[in-house]
Design a protein around this motif. Structure first.
Motif, PDB file in Angstrom:
ATOM      1  N   PRO A  16      44.305  41.957  36.791  1.00 23.67           N
ATOM      2  CA  PRO A  16      45.000  40.954  37.608  1.00 23.67           C
ATOM      3  C   PRO A  16      46.168  40.292  36.878  1.00 23.67           C
ATOM      4  O   PRO A  16      47.161  39.926  37.514  1.00 23.67           O
ATOM      5  N   GLY A  17      46.079  40.170  35.570  1.00 26.55           N
ATOM      6  CA  GLY A  17      47.187  39.608  34.797  1.00 26.55           C
ATOM      7  C   GLY A  17      48.428  40.479  34.861  1.00 26.55           C
ATOM      8  O   GLY A  17      49.552  39.972  34.962  1.00 26.55           O
ATOM      9  N   ARG A  51      48.714  38.245  29.570  1.00 26.31           N
ATOM     10  CA  ARG A  51      48.637  39.178  28.443  1.00 26.31           C
ATOM     11  C   ARG A  51      47.329  39.966  28.436  1.00 26.31           C
ATOM     12  O   ARG A  51      47.067  40.726  27.522  1.00 26.31           O
ATOM     13  N   GLU A  52      46.518  39.751  29.480  1.00 27.70           N
ATOM     14  CA  GLU A  52      45.247  40.454  29.676  1.00 27.70           C
ATOM     15  C   GLU A  52      44.256  40.175  28.556  1.00 27.70           C
ATOM     16  O   GLU A  52      43.413  40.997  28.229  1.00 27.70           O
ATOM     17  N   ARG A  53      44.339  38.985  28.004  1.00 29.87           N
ATOM     18  CA  ARG A  53      43.399  38.551  26.977  1.00 29.87           C
ATOM     19  C   ARG A  53      42.314  37.666  27.570  1.00 29.87           C
ATOM     20  O   ARG A  53      41.410  37.234  26.877  1.00 29.87           O
ATOM     21  N   ARG A  54      42.431  37.381  28.855  1.00 31.55           N
ATOM     22  CA  ARG A  54      41.478  36.532  29.563  1.00 31.55           C
ATOM     23  C   ARG A  54      41.182  37.175  30.911  1.00 31.55           C
ATOM     24  O   ARG A  54      42.076  37.690  31.573  1.00 31.55           O
ATOM     25  N   ALA A  55      39.907  37.124  31.287  1.00 30.94           N
ATOM     26  CA  ALA A  55      39.521  37.606  32.613  1.00 30.94           C
ATOM     27  C   ALA A  55      39.858  36.536  33.648  1.00 30.94           C
ATOM     28  O   ALA A  55      39.892  35.347  33.345  1.00 30.94           O
ATOM     29  N   LEU A  56      40.102  36.986  34.845  1.00 35.97           N
ATOM     30  CA  LEU A  56      40.385  36.074  35.939  1.00 35.97           C
ATOM     31  C   LEU A  56      39.075  35.453  36.421  1.00 35.97           C
ATOM     32  O   LEU A  56      38.137  36.172  36.755  1.00 35.97           O
ATOM     33  N   SER A  57      38.989  34.139  36.444  1.00 34.07           N
ATOM     34  CA  SER A  57      37.786  33.431  36.855  1.00 34.07           C
ATOM     35  C   SER A  57      37.791  33.198  38.367  1.00 34.07           C
ATOM     36  O   SER A  57      38.847  33.243  39.009  1.00 34.07           O
ATOM     37  N   PRO A  58      36.621  32.909  38.941  1.00 30.76           N
ATOM     38  CA  PRO A  58      36.588  32.544  40.370  1.00 30.76           C
ATOM     39  C   PRO A  58      37.470  31.340  40.673  1.00 30.76           C
ATOM     40  O   PRO A  58      38.128  31.306  41.723  1.00 30.76           O
ATOM     41  N   GLU A  59      37.513  30.383  39.755  1.00 35.72           N
ATOM     42  CA  GLU A  59      38.355  29.207  39.970  1.00 35.72           C
ATOM     43  C   GLU A  59      39.834  29.589  40.026  1.00 35.72           C
ATOM     44  O   GLU A  59      40.583  29.106  40.878  1.00 35.72           O
ATOM     45  N   MET A  60      40.249  30.474  39.130  1.00 37.41           N
ATOM     46  CA  MET A  60      41.651  30.918  39.127  1.00 37.41           C
ATOM     47  C   MET A  60      41.937  31.735  40.386  1.00 37.41           C
ATOM     48  O   MET A  60      43.034  31.643  40.954  1.00 37.41           O
ATOM     49  N   GLY A  69      48.928  32.808  49.247  1.00 35.99           N
ATOM     50  CA  GLY A  69      48.579  33.067  50.637  1.00 35.99           C
ATOM     51  C   GLY A  69      47.760  34.323  50.849  1.00 35.99           C
ATOM     52  O   GLY A  69      47.789  34.912  51.927  1.00 35.99           O
ATOM     53  N   ASN A  70      47.025  34.741  49.824  1.00 39.80           N
ATOM     54  CA  ASN A  70      46.111  35.860  50.010  1.00 39.80           C
ATOM     55  C   ASN A  70      44.690  35.329  49.862  1.00 39.80           C
ATOM     56  O   ASN A  70      44.457  34.152  50.108  1.00 39.80           O
ATOM     57  N   THR A  71      43.732  36.160  49.493  1.00 40.96           N
ATOM     58  CA  THR A  71      42.346  35.704  49.431  1.00 40.96           C
ATOM     59  C   THR A  71      41.828  35.702  47.992  1.00 40.96           C
ATOM     60  O   THR A  71      42.301  36.490  47.167  1.00 40.96           O
ATOM     61  N   PRO A  72      40.830  34.873  47.715  1.00 37.23           N
ATOM     62  CA  PRO A  72      40.194  34.937  46.396  1.00 37.23           C
ATOM     63  C   PRO A  72      39.573  36.313  46.151  1.00 37.23           C
ATOM     64  O   PRO A  72      39.549  36.796  45.021  1.00 37.23           O
ATOM     65  N   ASP A  73      39.093  36.951  47.220  1.00 33.64           N
ATOM     66  CA  ASP A  73      38.504  38.281  47.079  1.00 33.64           C
ATOM     67  C   ASP A  73      39.507  39.298  46.544  1.00 33.64           C
ATOM     68  O   ASP A  73      39.135  40.197  45.785  1.00 33.64           O
ATOM     69  N   PHE A  74      40.752  39.178  46.943  1.00 26.40           N
ATOM     70  CA  PHE A  74      41.797  40.062  46.430  1.00 26.40           C
ATOM     71  C   PHE A  74      41.817  40.017  44.907  1.00 26.40           C
ATOM     72  O   PHE A  74      41.802  41.044  44.229  1.00 26.40           O
ATOM     73  N   TRP A  75      41.830  38.813  44.364  1.00 24.56           N
ATOM     74  CA  TRP A  75      41.917  38.634  42.914  1.00 24.56           C
ATOM     75  C   TRP A  75      40.615  39.015  42.220  1.00 24.56           C
ATOM     76  O   TRP A  75      40.624  39.682  41.185  1.00 24.56           O
ATOM     77  N   LEU A  76      39.487  38.591  42.800  1.00 23.12           N
ATOM     78  CA  LEU A  76      38.201  38.890  42.169  1.00 23.12           C
ATOM     79  C   LEU A  76      37.866  40.374  42.214  1.00 23.12           C
ATOM     80  O   LEU A  76      37.268  40.905  41.280  1.00 23.12           O
TER      81      LEU A  76
END
Length: 104
Positions: A16-17, A51-60, A69-76
């Motif tokens: 995602p980063g 930099r892809e050193r951190r995973a994307l959290s549900p909060e992010m 304007g998209n969904t949290p599911d897209f990112w998760l």
């Protein structure tokens, strides 16, 4: 017996980063600082994600979904694909040794 990739991909899925860095930031003309300000987190948090050193959290995921304007599911789902692929690569040999069960 060959293990089929959980994700069905031969290469690592897009983090995602990387999506943010390569697609969203340029399209919306955002900088690291302006993105951090817009979603209410530190510049360091955004930088580590980009930099892809951190995973994307549900909060992010919630923050980014609101902003773009998209969904949290897209990112998760993007993060989940990366996590599964990485895990599969790490324990592939162990997984291949497991014998699948068949129903009686």
């Amino acid at each position: 017996m060959t293990l089929f990739s959980v994700t069905g991909m031969q290469r690592r899925p897009t983090h995602p980063g990387e999506m943010l860095r390569e697609d969203f930031l340029p399209d919306y003309r955002l900088t690291v600082t302006s993105l951090a300000t817009a979603v209410g987190v530190s510049r360091q948090s955004i930088n580590e994600l980009l930099r892809e050193r951190r995973a994307l959290s549900p909060e992010m995921a919630l923050r980014l979904a609101r902003l773009f304007g998209n969904t949290p599911d897209f990112w998760l789902n993007a993060q989940r694909a990366v996590d599964l692929w990485d895990a599969e690569q790490a324990i592939r040999d162990q997984i291949e040794r497991i014998k699948p069960l068949t129903a009686a």
